[in-house]
Design an enzyme around this catalytic site. Structure first.
Site, short mmCIF file in Angstrom:
data_model
loop_
_atom_site.label_atom_id
_atom_site.label_comp_id
_atom_site.label_asym_id
_atom_site.label_seq_id
_atom_site.Cartn_x
_atom_site.Cartn_y
_atom_site.Cartn_z
N LYS A 1 -5.63 1.55 7.77
CA LYS A 1 -6.78 0.81 8.26
C LYS A 1 -6.44 -0.68 8.32
O LYS A 1 -5.64 -1.13 7.52
CB LYS A 1 -8.02 1.05 7.40
CG LYS A 1 -7.87 0.84 5.91
CD LYS A 1 -7.76 -0.47 5.25
CE LYS A 1 -8.44 -1.71 5.66
NZ LYS A 1 -8.13 -2.84 4.71
N ASP B 1 -10.61 -7.74 6.30
CA ASP B 1 -9.60 -6.75 5.87
C ASP B 1 -10.19 -5.88 4.76
O ASP B 1 -10.19 -4.65 4.88
CB ASP B 1 -8.29 -7.42 5.45
CG ASP B 1 -7.30 -6.38 4.97
OD1 ASP B 1 -6.72 -5.67 5.82
OD2 ASP B 1 -7.12 -6.23 3.75
N ARG C 1 11.75 -3.61 7.65
CA ARG C 1 12.78 -4.63 7.74
C ARG C 1 13.46 -4.88 6.40
O ARG C 1 14.65 -5.12 6.31
CB ARG C 1 12.18 -5.94 8.26
CG ARG C 1 11.62 -5.82 9.68
CD ARG C 1 10.72 -6.99 9.99
NE ARG C 1 9.75 -7.19 8.90
CZ ARG C 1 8.91 -8.19 8.82
NH1 ARG C 1 8.90 -9.12 9.77
NH2 ARG C 1 8.06 -8.29 7.81
N ILE D 1 0.82 -1.22 0.00
CA ILE D 1 0.00 0.00 0.00
C ILE D 1 0.86 1.27 0.00
O ILE D 1 0.46 2.30 -0.54
CB ILE D 1 -1.02 -0.01 1.17
CG1 ILE D 1 -2.10 1.04 0.95
CG2 ILE D 1 -0.34 0.18 2.52
CD1 ILE D 1 -2.90 0.87 -0.31
#
Ligand code: NAP
Length: 308
Positions: free
Chosen positions: A90, A168, A37, A14
């Protein structure tokens, strides 16, 4: 006025698809650093942890937290503790209590907390809200059906506790629903379908009621191949409303009455700048509460195993 110096945490899909172009297109923000990471952004100083980023860049004013929801609270806590404004992707957290704690902390620190709900900024959502306000609503129906293999390839976190499974995407529908319905809704029943090898649901059927008798039926399904559906329909005294394509288009009695180009993430960053300048937070958790209620009230049905 000085730009808002921003750090991004969790450089993944995203961030690349939406955050980077939206930040680049907003004169209020300057991307200063990232913490991830593995993920990096060309030309921007990169750190592996939020702690390292905050230490190296005390000048940061704000951070956008774009990692999966299960890993957001500790990062948000660190950012608020350091006095930064915080943009939460979100869903804003894995649990309600976490987000409530972040709201309390932001207020105590005098910084802005933004629980972003991108679907609320889809092109036709405000038109739908106005239409429903003007016309008594008899019933509503949400159909949110998509192909998980197409939209979430290789995302293991989404099937883990806190990843929310089909909620989701489903929470995007709930973010619109809780924004446009004239009366507050409460969940009255739910059935959640869990693949036998997964910890999160692949499908859900929900029913909502309201104090003034409005009934809403919602179907979320991740097994949809072919045509994808992201629709919210309402039967009203002024006709049949269909908010289609995730909120992008509004149809009244089958006729397209409004559509506009997608501006969801540019609008989110405009709103983030606005609340920072105003010294307020914007952290509505109504959609997260509906999902929590579905897990609390839902009957669990075990279905076929899901393999990527
Ligand atoms: P993603 O690519 O799988 O995850 C984003 C990044 O978070 C990963 O690339 C990873 O980067 C980092 N991360 C940090 N800790 C992690 C952990 N323990 N496990 C896995 N990744 C970890 O997911 P995404 O699609 O960008 O979604 C992130 C958030 O944005 C979710 O809350 C999602 O609901 C929301 N969102 C996604 C979309 C979409 O279309 N994908 C749309 C709107 C909102 P490193 O490996 O570099 O740490």
């Amino acid at each position: 006025m000085q730009k808002i110096r921003l750090g991004i945490v969790g450089v993944g899909k995203i961030v690349r698809d939406q955050h980077l172009p939206s930040i680049a297109g907003n004169g209020d923000f300057e991307l200063v650093a990232t913490a991830s990471r593995h993920g990096t952004v060309d030309g921007i100083p990169a750190y592996q942890t939020i702690e390292a980023m905050l230490e190296a860049h005390p000048e940061l004013d704000a951070v956008s937290l774009c990692m999966p929801p299960q890993f957001r609270y500790l990062a948000a806590h660190a950012a608020l503790e350091a006095g930064k404004h915080v943009f939460l992707e979100k869903p804003p957290g894995a649990t309600i209590s976490e987000v409530e704690d972040l709201k309390r902390m932001a207020a105590a620190k005098g910084v802005s907390l933004f629980a972003s709900w991108h679907s609320r900024y889809a092109a036709a959502v405000e038109q739908a809200k106005q239409f429903l306000k003007a016309s008594p609503v008899r019933s509503m129906k949400v159909t949110w059906k998509e192909d998980v293999r197409h939209w979430h390839p290789g995302q293991a976190w989404i099937w883990e506790p806190g990843g929310q499974g089909v909620f989701d995407p489903g929470i995007n529908a709930l973010s619109i629903l809780t924004h446009i319905t004239p009366a507050p809704l409460h969940l009255t029943s739910a059935e959640l379908e869990f693949p036998e090898n997964r910890a999160a649901p692949i499908a859900a059927t929900l029913a909502f009621g309201s104090a003034n008798g409005l009934e809403v039926a919602a179907e979320f399904d991740w097994r949809q191949t072919g045509k994808q559906s992201w629709d919210i329909e309402a039967d009203t005294e002024a006709g049949h409303m269909r908010l289609a394509d995730g909120g992008a288009k509004l149809f009244i009695d089958g006729t397209l009455t409004f559509e506009a180009p997608d501006r969801e993430y540019p609008a989110l960053y405009a709103r983030f700048a606005e609340i920072i300048k105003a010294g307020v937070s914007d952290a509505d958790i109504a959609p997260l509460i509906q999902v929590a209620d579905a897990f609390m009230l839902g009957r669990r049905k075990i279905v076929d195993a899901f393999h990527d």
